[in-house]
Design an enzyme around this catalytic site. Structure first.
Site, PDB file in Angstrom:
ATOM      1  N   CYS A  16       0.681  10.039   1.353  1.00 28.86           N
ATOM      2  CA  CYS A  16       0.020   9.194   0.364  1.00 28.86           C
ATOM      3  C   CYS A  16       1.015   8.092   0.018  1.00 28.86           C
ATOM      4  O   CYS A  16       1.990   8.329  -0.699  1.00 28.86           O
ATOM      5  CB  CYS A  16      -0.341  10.002  -0.883  1.00 28.86           C
ATOM      6  SG  CYS A  16      -1.150   9.022  -2.182  1.00 28.86           S
ATOM      7  N   GLU A  73      -5.543   4.925   3.119  1.00 26.46           N
ATOM      8  CA  GLU A  73      -4.953   5.396   4.358  1.00 26.46           C
ATOM      9  C   GLU A  73      -5.343   4.416   5.464  1.00 26.46           C
ATOM     10  O   GLU A  73      -6.337   3.687   5.341  1.00 26.46           O
ATOM     11  CB  GLU A  73      -5.429   6.808   4.721  1.00 26.46           C
ATOM     12  CG  GLU A  73      -4.969   7.907   3.781  1.00 26.46           C
ATOM     13  CD  GLU A  73      -3.475   8.171   3.801  1.00 26.46           C
ATOM     14  OE1 GLU A  73      -2.756   7.510   4.614  1.00 26.46           O
ATOM     15  OE2 GLU A  73      -3.010   9.023   3.035  1.00 26.46           O
TER      16      GLU A  73
END
Length: 266
Positions: free
Chosen positions: A2, A115
């Site tokens: 992340c 992402e």
């Protein structure tokens, strides 16, 4: 991993969502649609007042910490940029995290995270181009990610320098679930509301119990859709970063099995 997220909900909403008294909260810092490592962002922690009895419930704080954990033994602030995530598989025993895991756990309020999916397109220097995707809770609530924090002291500064003390944090990650795994191999861990007390309590040192409190967001609980490559630049920071690409563009870039979000869906 992340490595970029959005923190946009208001301070008032965070206080209400995480049951934090306003007197235990730092001043608001405004919306951030492009949170990157080394930025200062809200985290929720808990502490037991010094004059409280053994049975007293910990009080929750909403504080502003720097993203990128700095262990107490770190020699240089640059170390934090490499420690934005902690792998759940080893977080309880890794020397960089085990002290924090024992008693300095946090909730990281996230409204969406980004992402990047590798595409079949080739750019400059023959590099594969990547398409950014946003992942955000389908219920519209702030996602409470599992995190750790440390307070680092810059020994190069004098004792009375306010910048000498630097609270930092990291986000715990795990192997991605099936749907998210089509975009990236890892994803952040979350803590459900019924486990917040046990997770935040600094007196809870039961490693097995603590590991059992963490879980990836339930498969299907996240909307995933392609967004503009404007997110790639740290100079860009606005609500347009969360807007989905036109449907025809997303169909071209979406990995199999991903839900294709549109403005109408939200």
């Amino acid at each position: 991993m992340c490595g970029r997220y959005a923190s946009v909900v208001s301070r008032a909403d965070l206080l209400d969502r995480f049951a934090v008294d306003e007197s235990n909260a730092d001043e608001p810092r405004g919306q951030d649609f492009n949170v990157m490592p080394t930025k200062d962002e809200p985290v929720v922690i808990a502490r037991v007042p010094k004059d409280a009895g053994d049975d007293a419930a910990p009080e929750r704080d909403l504080r502003t910490f720097r993203w990128g954990l700095l262990p107490f033994w770190a020699k240089d602030i640059k170390v934090g940029a490499r420690m934005i995530n902690a792998r759940v598989e080893v977080v309880h025993e890794n020397p960089a995290y085990r002290r924090a895991f024992k008693s300095q756990r946090a909730l990281i309020p996230v409204d969406a995270f980004y992402e990047w999916l590798e595409t079949d397109q080739v750019g400059k220097a023959s590099k594969q181009l990547k398409q950014p995707f946003v992942l955000r809770p389908t219920d519209g609530l702030t996602l409470p990610l599992a995190g750790l924090y440390e307070v680092w002291y810059d020994k190069s500064l004098p004792d009375d320098d306010p910048n000498r003390i630097m609270p930092t944090y990291t986000i715990i990650t795990t192997i991605a679930t099936d749907s998210v795994g089509r975009i990236h191999e890892r994803m952040p861990m979350a803590i459900t509301p019924d486990h917040w007390d046990e997770w935040l309590d600094p007196r809870n040192h039961d490693v097995d119990e603590l590991c059992g409190l963490m879980a990836p967001p339930v498969d299907g609980s996240l909307d995933m859709y392609a967004v503009s490559k404007a997110i790639n630049s740290v100079k860009n920071n606005g609500p347009e970063l969360l807007e989905p690409l036109p449907a025809e563009h997303e169909r071209t870039h979406a990995p199999a099995g991903c839900r294709q979000g549109t403005v109408a869906d939200r």
